[in-house]
Design an enzyme around this catalytic site. Structure first.
Site, PDB file in Angstrom:
ATOM      1  N   HIS A 203       0.835  -1.184   0.000  1.00  0.00           N
ATOM      2  CA  HIS A 203       0.000   0.000   0.000  1.00  0.00           C
ATOM      3  C   HIS A 203       0.879   1.247   0.000  1.00  0.00           C
ATOM      4  O   HIS A 203       2.099   1.185   0.111  1.00  0.00           O
ATOM      5  CB  HIS A 203      -0.939  -0.011   1.206  1.00  0.00           C
TER       6      HIS A 203
ATOM      7  N   ASP B 219      -0.160   6.381  -4.736  1.00  0.00           N
ATOM      8  CA  ASP B 219      -1.381   6.095  -5.492  1.00  0.00           C
ATOM      9  C   ASP B 219      -1.640   7.183  -6.532  1.00  0.00           C
ATOM     10  O   ASP B 219      -1.975   6.900  -7.690  1.00  0.00           O
ATOM     11  CB  ASP B 219      -2.577   6.022  -4.544  1.00  0.00           C
TER      12      ASP B 219
END
Length: 363
Positions: free
Chosen positions: A134, A161
């Site tokens: 992540h 991201d």
């Protein structure tokens, strides 16, 4: 923006990507006119659906379909979508798409003009290719977690991201442009780590070549956030500009500090920052101060909370928050580019579970 004016009108995109990078990239492409279909499994829905605001933000303007890719019927449905697609986007760890028969090699052999985009933490090759991660982990491995960060939670934004999503959009557009001249699609490998390193290039290039890097944040004492007497906070963005420094000192009544050049300000940073803080603590009108500074060319602004941001007159004027046409009570942040003076429209919110008709759906 009218349908005819949207630059990606007619582009068909099929996506299996979930969480943040792929969906955010798809929301931008959809705002620009692409028809995006999100494929979810019956037992593998996008986990961010549980956060309705998040899913609306990154799932806007897309349609949805549920297919079980573990079944022959589901795979047939997937190929029905891909038959007319220009772009396929997936966000699996490397190897997962291949096990489903949806590797870029297999798809481009069957659909030579298809652009295949794979978004993963570390890319399709390399020692960590099979690893998942992540955002925080990628930030850490890109050198963005500072030694003095007590919380060590990284940026308040999911930078890895967002970087991957941005480069995925660039990859789609570049591959479509290349296809127009070469006649065939491309396989685009998007690594979150690579993309974040690209954003951190100024620091990494300096370190790799033993060169001097520009410090960030800048060392200028007038670059930072300061409380004022009214209880609000203001952000000052003087970063080496001697003229702005002098104007700031004049406005704050610190005439004795005027004329100090950048290098000396940086060397005396702590001392001068304390002087600024003391002067700003006497200010009881943050908005008035900011107006005086900005009118004189100094980079300054009040620190907004999220409510301030969405109601700010400038934000309202720019129409960056737009209503969803099918649900006008909902507002979303559109993609930020303005073409020929027209802002993007958002026709629908997040995709419903199954709003794409498929012939196989009735089998």
């Amino acid at each position: 923006m009218t349908e005819q004016a949207k630059p990606l009108r007619g582009v068909q995109i099929v996506t299996l990507a979930q969480q943040f990078p792929g969906p955010y990239a798809c929301s931008i492409l959809a705002d620009l006119g692409a028809d995006v279909v999100l494929v979810e499994g019956p037992d593998r829905r996008d986990p961010t659906r549980r956060f309705e605001g998040h899913f609306l933000a990154v799932g806007r303007n897309q349609r949805g379909v549920v297919l079980d890719l573990k079944t022959e019927e589901g795979i047939c449905g997937m190929h029905e979508l891909l038959e007319g697609a220009d772009v396929f986007i997936e966000g699996f760890r490397p190897g997962v798409a291949a096990r489903l028969g949806l590797s870029s090699e297999a798809l481009r052999e069957r659909y030579p003009r298809l652009v295949c985009v794979s978004v993963s933490a570390f890319g399709q090759t390399g020692e960590r290719a099979s690893h998942g991660a992540h955002d925080l982990v990628v930030q850490a491995m890109a050198g963005l977690i500072r030694e003095d960060d007590d919380e060590a939670n990284g940026s308040p934004l999911p930078l890895a991201d967002l970087a991957a999503a941005t480069f995925a959009v660039i990859g789609v557009l570049a591959a479509l442009l290349g296809r127009s001249s070469r006649g065939v699609g491309s396989a685009v490998d998007v690594s979150m780590l690579d993309c974040l390193m690209s954003w951190n290039a100024a620091a990494l290039v300096a370190r790799a070549n033993h060169l001097t890097a520009a410090p960030f944040p800048p060392r200028d004492p007038a670059y930072g956030v300061f409380p004022v007497g009214s209880g609000e906070r203001v952000a000052l963005g003087v970063a080496g500009e001697d003229t702005q420094w002098n104007v700031l000192c004049e406005v704050l009544g610190c005439d004795d500090l005027m004329g100090i050049p950048t290098a000396e300000r940086e060397a005396r940073r702590d001392e001068l920052r304390l002087r600024l803080a003391e002067a700003l603590a006497l200010v009881d009108d943050a908005e008035g101060l900011v107006c005086r500074l900005t009118a004189a060319g100094v980079s300054a602004g009040r620190v907004f909370d999220l409510d301030d941001v969405v109601t700010d007159p400038h934000v309202v004027n720019r129409k960056i928050l737009v209503p969803v046409e099918e649900a006008p009570d909902l507002r979303v942040v559109r993609q930020p580019l303005i073409f020929d003076g027209e802002v993007s429209t958002v026709e629908r919110g997040y995709p419903a579970a199954h709003d794409v008709p498929l012939a196989v759906a009735d089998h």
